[in-house]
Design a protein around this motif. Structure first.
Motif, mmCIF file in Angstrom:
data_model
loop_
_atom_site.group_PDB
_atom_site.id
_atom_site.type_symbol
_atom_site.label_atom_id
_atom_site.label_comp_id
_atom_site.label_asym_id
_atom_site.label_seq_id
_atom_site.Cartn_x
_atom_site.Cartn_y
_atom_site.Cartn_z
ATOM 1 N N ARG A 159 1.040 -0.686 -0.175
ATOM 2 C CA ARG A 159 0.346 -0.176 0.455
ATOM 3 C C ARG A 159 0.895 1.329 -0.167
ATOM 4 N N ARG A 160 0.228 2.250 -0.665
ATOM 5 C CA ARG A 160 0.691 3.864 -0.460
ATOM 6 C C ARG A 160 1.493 4.256 0.658
ATOM 7 N N MET A 161 2.200 5.048 0.868
ATOM 8 C CA MET A 161 3.177 5.606 2.616
ATOM 9 C C MET A 161 2.020 6.298 2.923
ATOM 10 N N SER A 162 1.386 5.849 4.268
ATOM 11 C CA SER A 162 0.462 6.891 4.844
ATOM 12 C C SER A 162 1.127 7.380 6.342
ATOM 13 N N THR A 163 0.822 8.534 6.659
ATOM 14 C CA THR A 163 0.990 8.979 7.722
ATOM 15 C C THR A 163 0.119 8.445 8.928
ATOM 16 N N LEU A 164 -0.737 8.676 8.841
ATOM 17 C CA LEU A 164 -1.996 8.194 9.421
ATOM 18 C C LEU A 164 -2.217 6.655 10.438
ATOM 19 N N PRO A 165 -2.956 6.318 11.202
ATOM 20 C CA PRO A 165 -2.878 5.436 12.187
ATOM 21 C C PRO A 165 -3.466 4.233 11.495
ATOM 22 N N ARG A 166 -3.226 3.027 11.978
ATOM 23 C CA ARG A 166 -3.317 1.963 11.057
ATOM 24 C C ARG A 166 -4.914 1.492 11.743
ATOM 25 N N PHE A 178 -11.695 -8.497 10.112
ATOM 26 C CA PHE A 178 -11.988 -8.190 9.566
ATOM 27 C C PHE A 178 -10.528 -7.859 9.248
ATOM 28 N N ILE A 179 -9.184 -7.220 10.775
ATOM 29 C CA ILE A 179 -7.978 -7.374 10.363
ATOM 30 C C ILE A 179 -7.154 -7.956 10.849
ATOM 31 N N GLU A 180 -7.900 -9.024 10.574
ATOM 32 C CA GLU A 180 -6.972 -10.774 10.452
ATOM 33 C C GLU A 180 -7.035 -11.201 9.451
ATOM 34 N N LEU A 181 -8.563 -10.686 8.778
ATOM 35 C CA LEU A 181 -8.419 -11.481 6.952
ATOM 36 C C LEU A 181 -7.832 -10.463 6.319
ATOM 37 N N ILE A 182 -7.768 -9.256 6.651
ATOM 38 C CA ILE A 182 -7.938 -7.971 5.661
ATOM 39 C C ILE A 182 -5.815 -7.185 5.437
ATOM 40 N N GLY A 183 -5.456 -7.821 7.297
ATOM 41 C CA GLY A 183 -4.292 -6.831 7.591
ATOM 42 C C GLY A 183 -5.082 -5.627 8.195
#
Length: 528
Positions: free
Chosen positions: A147-154, A188-193
């Motif tokens: 994914r593109r670079m991002s400074t926002l939180p996960r 969702f996080i477990e399946l998609i990241g």
């Protein structure tokens, strides 16, 4: 060391040439991505193209940092320390196998041996399966997609702020819903990241739906010791009934959208889920609509409720039938919610916030329209219920339910049992394949009231106001008062009762005595 005519050394020239080559490689890679957008605006760039562009950019950035380290210049230690992992991830984005012998020059269509000679195009290979067929973007492992670079939180961090806002809005009674939402987001996080919130897109949601089509709908049969992917893999043959379309769309997918969108304003990023509609699997069953109740069945419910001697069994079916309001709203009524709006016409209105036991609490309402007043049929005054209710002042009219942990859910369960005792079979999980099992439920009483108003020629806008629905999309319907007027209220209060329904069982009831009866808990409660 040999000198050149202009005062520089051959080494200097070589260094400059090499630096220029890397700069050219980087610029050319970026320009090719932009040219693809400019020269071929139709059709639009596919998700696969975007992934490859991201892979090229990441490889260029990685090699730039590695070069800085070799030259003794300041470099990004986080990138360099994870160079091997980042290279594998970028190559996966490009459809290459991990650790494949592909050079940076080859990735950006440049021959490695002579970086300054004109580029020779070598098309990138899209990801394919073992049979050579293209792999759709939503079928890829979205956990490892670059994914593109991002400074926002996960997402795992952003959802905490999202839940804090939900707690503020729903209060203590929303704790259970938040717990459920949290569990679904974790799936969702477990399946998609777990990625930065502004890097998700519709492809991620489609991939989520594609996996969740195998998620068992009954949480009682899911093995809690297994991971989400193990549960899904164990039901790919669909021997366990999957989620319904409503649960998948409004439960599991909706909470993901809401959480990821929750930082759009603060993070200044566009809606990541705008665009084409998502596709849901055909195995996700549609919602089963409630069916109308025959008049003799309504009479059976009324008689069975009165025979129980419990306020909720006696009055909730009657209120549902005569007001058209949802059971979740009716059970929260107190005596203070009743008032004589017009001479001889009583109404009830549940405030969105009220004072209960010296504490201000929010009351559940599905829409703003649910907080408008609704008319109480004159029959409720005739049998003495309105007078009794007013005397209760700030006390709940159905305390047996309101002292429970989840009043609305318990009320629905109790009504289902009441219908069962009245001879109206209720559909359960084990009955999914059983023919002739309909959806004759409490909501059917509410629908019956709406039908009665329609038969009595009550206007559509007035029917919607009475039943707590949104007024509508017609701009003319949104003008005027968002409450029933006196003429309309009188019409509804005097709506003719169906002569085929036995209302006589409600006459002569002692509501003070009924209010004193407590509902039993445990197995005995299921027999009453």
């Amino acid at each position: 060391m040999s000198e050149t005519g202009d005062g520089g050394t051959n080494a200097d020239r070589e260094t400059i040439r090499e630096a220029a080559a890397y700069a050219l490689v980087e610029v050319r890679g970026e320009l090719k991505a932009y040219l693809r957008m400019i020269d071929r605006p139709d059709p639009p760039i596919t998700p696969d193209d975007l992934q490859k562009t991201a892979g090229i950019r990441d490889l260029v950035g990685l090699h730039r940092e590695l070069r800085k380290r070799e030259d003794g210049e300041p470099y990004n230690d986080l990138i360099v320390s994870n160079a091997e992992l980042l290279e594998q991830t970028a190559l996966a984005k490009l459809g290459e196998t991990a650790r494949s012998p592909v050079s940076l020059a080859a990735i950006v269509h440049e021959p490695a041996a002579t970086p300054l000679q004109p580029a020779i195009e070598t098309p990138l290979q899209p990801p394919r399966d073992e049979n050579g067929r293209l792999i759709p973007a939503f079928k890829l492992d979205r956990r490892t997609v670059v994914r593109r670079m991002s400074t926002l939180p996960r997402l795992s961090e952003a959802m905490e702020e999202y839940f804090e806002k939900r707690r503020l809005k729903s209060g203590p009674k929303g704790a259970k819903d938040i717990k459920t939402a949290r569990a679904r987001l974790n799936i969702f996080i477990e399946l998609i990241g777990d990625h930065p919130v502004d890097t998700y897109n519709l492809t991620d949601l489609q991939a989520y739906i594609d996996l969740m089509q195998y998620w068992p709908g009954d949480n009682n049969i899911r093995d809690s010791s297994l991971s989400a992917m193990q549960i899904i893999d164990g039901n790919r043959d669909l021997h366990l009934q999957p989620l319904t379309r409503k649960s998948l769309q409004e439960g599991y997918v909706a909470v993901v959208k809401a959480a990821i969108r929750s930082l759009m304003t603060a993070g200044d990023y566009p809606d990541p889920f705008a665009g084409p509609r998502l596709v849901f699997p055909s195995t996700a069953a549609g919602a089963v609509k409630s069916e109308p109740l025959a008049t003799h069945k309504i009479s059976q419910v009324f008689r069975t409720g009165v025979a129980s001697g419990l306020m909720e069994d006696i009055m909730l079916p009657l209120l549902g039938h005569l007001t058209g309001r949802r059971i979740g709203l009716l059970i929260h009524l107190t005596g203070n919610d009743f008032r004589e709006k017009f001479t001889g016409v009583w109404v009830a209105q549940l405030a969105s916030v009220k004072r209960i036991d010296k504490v201000w609490v929010s009351t559940p309402h599905k829409t703003d329209a649910s907080t408008t007043y609704f008319v109480l049929h004159e029959f409720l005054s005739e049998i003495g219920f309105v007078e009794w209710a007013v005397r209760q002042k700030g006390n709940f009219l159905f305390p047996n339910l309101m002292r429970l942990a989840d009043p609305s859910k318990s009320a629905s369960s109790y009504m289902n049992r009441l219908f069962e005792r009245a001879g109206i079979k209720q559909k359960k999980k084990k009955d999914e394949d059983e023919e002739g099992v309909g959806r004759e439920v409490f909501h059917s009483l509410r629908g019956g009231n709406i039908e009665d108003m329609r038969d009595a020629k009550i206007e559509g806008r007035d029917r919607r106001l009475q039943s707590g629905h949104q007024v509508g999309n017609d701009e003319h319907d949104n003008y005027g008062f968002m409450n029933l007027g006196e003429r309309q209220a009188r019409e509804i209060a005097k709506l003719p009762l169906d002569p085929n329904i036995d209302f006589s069982v409600f006459r002569g009831l002692d509501f003070d005595q009924i209010a004193r009866k407590k509902r039993l808990s445990g197995p005995k409660a299921r027999k009453t």
